[in-house]
Design an enzyme around this catalytic site. Structure first.
Site, PDB file in Angstrom:
ATOM      1  N   GLY A  96       0.811  -1.217   0.000  1.00 51.61           N
ATOM      2  CA  GLY A  96       0.000   0.000   0.000  1.00 51.61           C
ATOM      3  C   GLY A  96       0.839   1.259   0.000  1.00 51.61           C
ATOM      4  N   CYS A  97       1.911   1.249   0.771  1.00 49.26           N
ATOM      5  CA  CYS A  97       2.784   2.422   0.841  1.00 49.26           C
ATOM      6  C   CYS A  97       3.521   2.630  -0.472  1.00 49.26           C
ATOM      7  CB  CYS A  97       3.761   2.273   2.004  1.00 49.26           C
ATOM      8  SG  CYS A  97       2.903   2.221   3.598  1.00 49.26           S
ATOM      9  N   THR A  98       3.877   1.541  -1.126  1.00 51.63           N
ATOM     10  CA  THR A  98       4.519   1.645  -2.438  1.00 51.63           C
ATOM     11  C   THR A  98       3.541   2.219  -3.458  1.00 51.63           C
ATOM     12  OG1 THR A  98       6.026  -0.168  -1.918  1.00 51.63           O
ATOM     13  CG2 THR A  98       5.713   0.350  -4.254  1.00 51.63           C
ATOM     14  N   ALA A 133       3.153   6.025  -2.673  1.00 52.54           N
ATOM     15  CA  ALA A 133       4.363   6.775  -3.021  1.00 52.54           C
ATOM     16  C   ALA A 133       4.548   6.860  -4.537  1.00 52.54           C
ATOM     17  CB  ALA A 133       5.580   6.142  -2.367  1.00 52.54           C
TER      18      ALA A 133
END
Length: 182
Positions: free
Chosen positions: A73-75, A78
């Site tokens: 999710g963070c990838t 970002a």
């Protein structure tokens, strides 16, 4: 490796027993709202250079908090911000991501996914706490302290224009950009 599309969400977890949560941890929530002055901070970027909110006076800032580098999710979040980077810059807006990861982790994350925007390291979680995003979380019945994915849009004078709480990573950057352009 350039950004790849992924849609899962990763969580930064610090396992703590219920009895170990402080009253402050249990009560912490995002209470900042549009019209509030954004809390000032100085944190280290992926190059080890100190970056402060005041460095961006005269520009809008999209300040997003995320749990952990190199999680799905963070990838996604970002990479989507990075893919829209030029459009944000064209609208006089800088993008800044903050997580508890180290500067070295941010450097690896930035290089691996060819990220264009700034990532800051809040290993002490003090800035996360000041913005109210370091909270008691629940996952599969277990409670832990972690980041609630949240984005703040801050105007050129340091005042919060908009707060996005409990963000879903996929398509979030596009929504923030659309709202910013309105």
């Amino acid at each position: 490796m350039a950004c790849a599309k992924k849609s899962c969400s990763g969580e930064r977890k610090t396992q703590v027993k219920d009895s170990e949560f402080s009253a402050e941890d249990l009560e912490r929530k995002v209470t900042l709202k549009a019209g509030d002055k954004a809390p000032e901070f100085s944190l280290e970027n992926s190059d080890g250079v100190s970056v402060s909110l005041k460095d961006f006076v005269g520009k809008n800032v999209v300040l997003y908090f995320y749990p952990k580098d190199n999680t799905p999710g963070c990838t996604t979040e970002a990479c989507e911000f990075s893919q829209s980077y030029d459009e944000f810059i064209a609208n006089d807006t800088v993008i800044v991501g903050i997580s508890p990861d180290s500067a070295k982790s941010h450097a690896n994350f930035t290089q691996k996914h060819d990220l264009k925007h700034i990532l800051l390291s809040d290993e002490t979680r003090e800035v996360c706490k000041a913005y109210g995003v370091w909270q008691v979380r629940k996952n599969y019945g277990k409670e832990y302290l972690g980041i609630v994915r949240t984005t703040f849009v801050i105007d050129k004078s340091g005042v919060i224009l908009k707060v996005y709480k409990s963000v879903k990573a996929k398509d979030h950057a596009a929504k923030v950009l659309a709202d910013l352009i309105k």
